[in-house]
Write an enzyme that holds these catalytic residues in place. Structure first.
Site, PDB file in Angstrom:
ATOM      1  CE1 TYR A  14      36.407 -30.385  43.788  1.00 28.15           C
ATOM      2  CE2 TYR A  14      35.125 -28.392  44.166  1.00 28.15           C
ATOM      3  CZ  TYR A  14      35.286 -29.603  43.532  1.00 28.15           C
ATOM      4  OH  TYR A  14      34.356 -30.036  42.625  1.00 28.15           O
ATOM      5  CE  LYS A  25      35.182 -33.229  41.137  1.00 28.75           C
ATOM      6  NZ  LYS A  25      33.766 -33.302  40.801  1.00 28.75           N
ATOM      7  CB  SER A  48      35.047 -32.462  37.332  1.00 30.50           C
ATOM      8  OG  SER A  48      34.268 -31.934  38.363  1.00 30.50           O
ATOM      9  CB  VAL A  62      30.970 -27.870  34.749  1.00 29.71           C
ATOM     10  CG1 VAL A  62      30.081 -28.954  35.307  1.00 29.71           C
ATOM     11  CG2 VAL A  62      31.799 -27.208  35.838  1.00 29.71           C
ATOM     12  CE1 TYR A  66      31.165 -35.608  38.094  1.00 30.26           C
ATOM     13  CE2 TYR A  66      30.930 -34.619  35.937  1.00 30.26           C
ATOM     14  CZ  TYR A  66      31.587 -34.724  37.133  1.00 30.26           C
ATOM     15  OH  TYR A  66      32.672 -33.948  37.368  1.00 30.26           O
TER      16      TYR A  66
HETATM   17  N1  GLN Z   1      34.046 -26.748  40.305  1.00 28.81           N
HETATM   18  C1  GLN Z   1      32.903 -27.527  39.906  1.00 28.81           C
HETATM   19  C2  GLN Z   1      32.027 -27.797  41.106  1.00 28.81           C
HETATM   20  O1  GLN Z   1      32.546 -28.022  42.130  1.00 28.81           O
HETATM   21  C3  GLN Z   1      33.362 -28.825  39.296  1.00 28.81           C
HETATM   22  C4  GLN Z   1      32.219 -29.671  38.849  1.00 28.81           C
HETATM   23  C5  GLN Z   1      32.420 -30.351  37.537  1.00 28.81           C
HETATM   24  O2  GLN Z   1      33.265 -30.039  36.726  1.00 28.81           O
HETATM   25  N2  GLN Z   1      31.555 -31.320  37.299  1.00 28.81           N
HETATM   26  O3  GLN Z   1      30.826 -27.766  41.048  1.00 28.81           O
END
Ligand code: GLN
Length: 324
Positions: free
Chosen positions: A208, A86, A83, A278, A260
């Site tokens: 994505y 993002k 993420s 993650v 988050y």
């Molecule tokens: N690829 C992970 C997902 O879509 C990314 C989530 C994350 O890093 N929080 O669930």
């Protein structure tokens, strides 16, 4: 572990505060304290490829606004940025779309898990912010309206920002998420049913999953986002990556939504804008001073690196560096 200083870049003069603190020594303390928290978190089993990683790894890299780097630990081990990507998509979307982006996605913390479906249904497909998965999909959809072959666009952008040719897209992780990312498919179809995205679901998700599968080191990440600590100007590239206005706003969004549903706890403990993934990475910005990238794979219940958060907390306690 030895704290190391590298002054490969002839950037601007170091800020006053940084002249008074000994970053190599501080990094040694931080690493020592944080790594005692090995074993307290879990690997993300919902992405099987990421659950295979050796958990007891730790790296922390700092790039200052003067372009100097300070590192400790496994800073040259590439990991899945997940993420944190993002942020790349948001920078691209803000540059390409400007203010109209905000008619598609909100700017409020979600208070729910990063891949939650419930809130998205209640709120008719307008995601709370660009950092939860639904918001990242909408943000990415806006980028796809402007570019072709997004995987190479985002890969080139990450390589450009970090000045590192070794940045890559891990195809095993792309494939793994393509096969197991059921919740992301559900989010995308819900967005599609509310007519909030234009790209076909499979195309959007392929883009994505490619961005999530970018593999970078702490050293790369701290270089890539140092512009956010410096009014949008990268001391490494010696050019503006985003406007000062956008840099301020991206930092604000990170502060309110980057970690988050534990963003409040993180602000309480660390007091810095940050974005996690993650894969166990976290990028934190100390405005006016530096970008810090930290990595350790085991996660807490919100999906943030346990040891990484601990390291940032210790760092801000020792140095007194925070935005408050
Ligand atoms: N690829 C992970 C997902 O879509 C990314 C989530 C994350 O890093 N929080 O669930």
């Amino acid at each position: 572990m030895n704290g190391q200083r590298h002054s490969r870049f002839n950037g601007r003069r170091q800020s006053r505060v940084l002249e008074t603190i000994n970053l190599p020594i501080i990094l040694e303390h931080v690493a020592e304290a944080a790594t005692t928290f090995y074993g307290r978190g879990k690997l993300p089993e919902y992405i099987p490829e990421l659950a295979e990683i050796e958990p007891n790894q730790f790296g922390m890299a700092i790039t200052t606004v003067a372009g100097e780097q300070y590192t400790i630990g496994d800073v040259d081990v590439a990991f899945s940025i997940q993420s944190i990507s993002k942020l790349l998509a948001l920078i691209l979307a803000m540059n390409l779309e400007g203010e109209s982006l905000w008619s598609h996605v909100g700017r409020e913390p979600s208070g729910t898990r990063f891949n939650s479906l419930v809130q998205l249904e209640y709120e008719q497909g307008i995601p709370r912010n660009p950092f939860i998965n639904a918001g990242a999909l909408v943000t990415l959809d806006r980028v796809l309206a402007h570019v072709r072959d997004y995987p190479s666009v985002v890969l080139d952008f990450a390589r450009f920002l970090s000045m590192s040719d070794s940045v890559a897209i891990d195809s095993a992780i792309v494939e793994c998420e393509r096969q197991t990312g059921h919740t992301n498919y559900a989010l995308a179809y819900l967005l599609r049913s509310f007519r909030r995205i234009e790209a076909p679901v499979t195309e959007l998700l392929a883009a994505y999953f490619h961005q999530c599968a970018l593999s970078m080191t702490c050293r790369d990440l701290s270089r890539a986002f140092v512009a956010l600590a410096n009014g949008g100007l990268s001391p490494i590239l010696e050019e503006a990556v985003v406007t000062a206005r956008h840099a301020k706003r991206i930092n604000s969004l990170m502060l309110t939504s980057g970690m988050y549903d534990s963003v409040g706890n993180f602000a309480y403990r660390v007091g810095l804008p940050a974005k996690s993934g993650v894969g166990g990475g976290i990028v934190a910005i100390v405005p006016g001073h530096m970008c810090i990238a930290v990595w350790s794979p085991e996660l807490d219940l919100s999906g943030n690196s346990v040891v990484g958060v601990r390291a940032l907390e210790t760092f801000s306690e020792i140095t007194g560096l925070s935005i408050f």
